[in-house]
Design a protein around this motif. Structure first.
Motif, PDB file in Angstrom:
ATOM      1  N   MET A   1      49.305  41.870  35.500  1.00 10.25           N
ATOM      2  CA  MET A   1      48.018  41.260  35.160  1.00 10.25           C
ATOM      3  C   MET A   1      48.240  39.809  34.744  1.00 10.25           C
ATOM      4  O   MET A   1      49.134  39.503  33.977  1.00 10.25           O
ATOM      5  CB  MET A   1      47.344  42.046  34.033  1.00 10.25           C
ATOM      6  N   GLN A   2      47.424  38.907  35.295  1.00  7.99           N
ATOM      7  CA  GLN A   2      47.526  37.490  34.982  1.00  7.99           C
ATOM      8  C   GLN A   2      46.188  37.010  34.441  1.00  7.99           C
ATOM      9  O   GLN A   2      45.165  37.141  35.111  1.00  7.99           O
ATOM     10  CB  GLN A   2      47.914  36.689  36.223  1.00  7.99           C
ATOM     11  N   PRO A   3      46.145  36.491  33.230  1.00  8.17           N
ATOM     12  CA  PRO A   3      44.859  36.114  32.636  1.00  8.17           C
ATOM     13  C   PRO A   3      44.221  34.919  33.341  1.00  8.17           C
ATOM     14  O   PRO A   3      44.899  34.082  33.937  1.00  8.17           O
ATOM     15  CB  PRO A   3      45.232  35.764  31.188  1.00  8.17           C
ATOM     16  N   LEU A   4      42.881  34.867  33.240  1.00  6.96           N
ATOM     17  CA  LEU A   4      42.105  33.772  33.836  1.00  6.96           C
ATOM     18  C   LEU A   4      42.126  32.571  32.894  1.00  6.96           C
ATOM     19  O   LEU A   4      41.160  32.301  32.174  1.00  6.96           O
ATOM     20  CB  LEU A   4      40.670  34.234  34.089  1.00  6.96           C
ATOM     21  N   THR A   5      43.231  31.838  32.909  1.00  8.11           N
ATOM     22  CA  THR A   5      43.424  30.709  32.008  1.00  8.11           C
ATOM     23  C   THR A   5      43.082  29.406  32.723  1.00  8.11           C
ATOM     24  O   THR A   5      43.459  29.199  33.875  1.00  8.11           O
ATOM     25  CB  THR A   5      44.877  30.651  31.526  1.00  8.11           C
ATOM     26  N   ASP A   6      42.348  28.528  32.024  1.00 11.12           N
ATOM     27  CA  ASP A   6      42.027  27.231  32.622  1.00 11.12           C
ATOM     28  C   ASP A   6      43.023  26.176  32.146  1.00 11.12           C
ATOM     29  O   ASP A   6      43.960  26.463  31.387  1.00 11.12           O
ATOM     30  CB  ASP A   6      40.583  26.826  32.329  1.00 11.12           C
ATOM     31  N   ARG A  60      43.257  43.152  37.359  1.00  7.06           N
ATOM     32  CA  ARG A  60      44.298  42.162  37.657  1.00  7.06           C
ATOM     33  C   ARG A  60      44.215  40.900  36.809  1.00  7.06           C
ATOM     34  O   ARG A  60      45.213  40.182  36.682  1.00  7.06           O
ATOM     35  CB  ARG A  60      44.230  41.765  39.134  1.00  7.06           C
ATOM     36  N   LEU A  61      43.020  40.612  36.248  1.00  7.72           N
ATOM     37  CA  LEU A  61      42.823  39.306  35.612  1.00  7.72           C
ATOM     38  C   LEU A  61      42.427  39.397  34.140  1.00  7.72           C
ATOM     39  O   LEU A  61      42.097  38.393  33.521  1.00  7.72           O
ATOM     40  CB  LEU A  61      41.772  38.511  36.396  1.00  7.72           C
ATOM     41  N   GLY A  62      42.430  40.584  33.577  1.00  6.19           N
ATOM     42  CA  GLY A  62      42.250  40.722  32.140  1.00  6.19           C
ATOM     43  C   GLY A  62      40.839  40.638  31.618  1.00  6.19           C
ATOM     44  O   GLY A  62      40.641  40.471  30.404  1.00  6.19           O
ATOM     45  N   VAL A  63      39.831  40.750  32.483  1.00 11.23           N
ATOM     46  CA  VAL A  63      38.445  40.744  32.007  1.00 11.23           C
ATOM     47  C   VAL A  63      38.176  42.010  31.201  1.00 11.23           C
ATOM     48  O   VAL A  63      38.524  43.117  31.624  1.00 11.23           O
ATOM     49  CB  VAL A  63      37.465  40.626  33.192  1.00 11.23           C
TER      50      VAL A  63
END
Length: 330
Positions: A1-6, A60-63
Motif C-alpha cells: 500500500m502506498q499513501p496518496l501523498t502530495d 492500494r492507496l490507504g483511503v
C-alpha cells in the motif's frame, strides 16, 4: 500500500465520490432554475467501475473514508448496492453520504443495512417559504422526514450543512441551530464558495464565518471545542456548555488547505486533487482501456503529486473552476 501523498506532505485518506451531476433541487447558489446540461450517461462510470476505483483507493492507496456525493446521490439507482460493496472492502472504510434528503425517508433503512455509517444533509433554513425561495421546490417537509428517518436508522451522528445567503436567510442562523439542537443533529455552517454554475459568487456578498458566529452569539454561549481539529474542515464550538455543538467551515476566510486530506472522483471518472482545481486526471479512459489496478493506482498517485499548496481564492489571479459543485461532488 502506498499513501496518496502530495508534494507538501499531505496524505489523502478521505475520498469524495460523485455518483451523478443531476439534482432534484435547483438551489439558487448552485444552478439556474432550468438546470444544467447533464453529463451523457455513457460518460459516467458504471456501478462496477465506481466500486473498482474505490477498491483501488482503499486497498492500494490507504483511503479510510468514502463519502458519496452528487449532484444528488439519491437519484443514482445503484446507490444502495454501491454502498454495500464499498462497505465490504478490506480494510473497511467509513462510509457516508451527502444528500438533500429528499429520498432519504424511503432509503435510510436500506442504506444502513448496506453498511452506510452516517449522513450529511444540506439544509439552509427551517422556514418552508425560505426553503422554497432557495431551492425553487416546496419540499422542506420531505427533508425533515428524511432527517428523522436517518436518525431512526442509526445513521448518526446526523449532520446538517447550511449556507447563509445575504438578504435571504442570513437572519436565521440562531433558529436553525435551535431546531437542530432540539432534534440531536450536528449543524455546520459553510461559507458560500465560488462553485455556482452561474459564476455569480461575490466575496463582498458572502456571509463570513465571523458574521455567522456573531449572529449565533446573540442567542447562545459558544466555547471552542477542546478536541484537536486535525484535518476536519469545521471549527467546532460547544453550545451553552454542551453537549450540543455547532461547526463553522470557513473555506474562504479561514482556509484549512494545509491540513487537507481529501481527494475527489467525479461521476465521469476524473480525479480532482482539490475542490477548486482547474485541472483533472482521467482514470476512466485508462480503466476502460484495460489498465490494471496497479496502473490505476500509479495514475492516482501522479494526480496527487500536482496538488497545489492552497485553493488561492484570495489570490487576485484566482479563477473559478469550470465545473460547478453539482458536477464536482462536495
Amino acid at each position: 500500500m502506498q499513501p496518496l501523498t502530495d508534494a507538501f506532505g499531505r496524505v489523502a485518506t478521505d475520498l469524495r465520490v460523485s455518483l451523478t451531476d443531476r439534482c432534484n433541487l435547483r438551489c439558487t447558489y448552485c444552478m439556474p432554475a432550468e438546470g444544467l446540461d447533464w453529463m451523457p450517461l455513457d460518460s459516467q462510470l458504471s456501478d462496477d467501475e465506481v466500486v473498482r476505483l474505490i477498491g483501488v483507493a482503499v486497498e492500494r492507496l490507504g483511503v479510510r473514508e468514502v463519502r458519496f456525493t452528487g449532484g444528488e446521490p439519491m437519484v443514482r439507482r445503484g446507490l444502495v448496492d454501491i454502498v454495500r460493496r464499498t462497505a465490504a472492502l478490506e480494510p473497511r472504510p467509513e462510509t457516508s453520504v451527502t444528500t438533500n434528503a429528499l429520498g432519504l425517508a424511503r432509503t435510510a433503512t436500506a442504506l444502513a443495512e448496506a453498511g452506510l455509517d452516517r449522513v450529511n444533509v444540506s439544509l439552509d433554513t427551517v422556514r418552508p417559504e425560505t426553503f422554497h425561495a432557495i431551492t425553487r421546490r416546496d419540499r422542506f417537509h420531505d427533508v425533515a422526514a428524511g432527517l428523522e428517518a436517518a436518525q431512526a436508522a442509526g445513521l448518526g451522528p446526523v449532520k446538517v450543512n447550511a449556507v447563509l445567503l445575504r438578504g435571504v436567510n442570513d437572519d436565521q442562523a440562531p433558529e436553525l441551530l435551535a431546531w437542530c439542537l432540539e432534534r440531536g443533529y450536528e449543524l455546520r455552517f459553510i461559507e458560500q464558495m465560488p462553485l455556482d454554475a452561474q459564476h455569480g459568487w461575490s466575496r463582498e456578498e458572502m456571509v463570513t464565518a465571523d458574521e455567522i458566529l456573531a449572529a449565533l452569539e446573540e442567542r447562545f454561549v459558544l466555547v471552542p471545542a477542546e478536541e484537536p481539529r486535525g484535518s476536519a474542515p469545521a471549527e467546532r464550538f460547544l453550545v451553552d456548555g454542551g453537549p450540543g455543538t455547532v461547526g463553522v467551515i470557513a473555506s474562504v476566510t479561514r482556509p484549512f488547505c494545509g491540513a487537507c486530506d481529501r481527494v475527489r472522483l467525479t461521476a465521469d471518472g476524473q480525479i480532482r486533487n482539490c475542490l477548486f482545481a482547474r485541472e483533472e486526471s482521467d482514470l476512466r479512459s485508462a480503466l476502460r482501456a484495460g489498465a490494471s489496478d496497479a496502473e490505476l493506482a500509479e495514475r492516482w498517485l501522479a494526480a496527487m503529486a500536482t496538488k497545489l499548496p492552497g485553493h488561492g481564492i484570495d489570490d487576485p489571479t484566482f479563477l473559478q473552476p469550470d465545473r460547478p459543485m453539482s458536477a464536482i461532488g462536495g
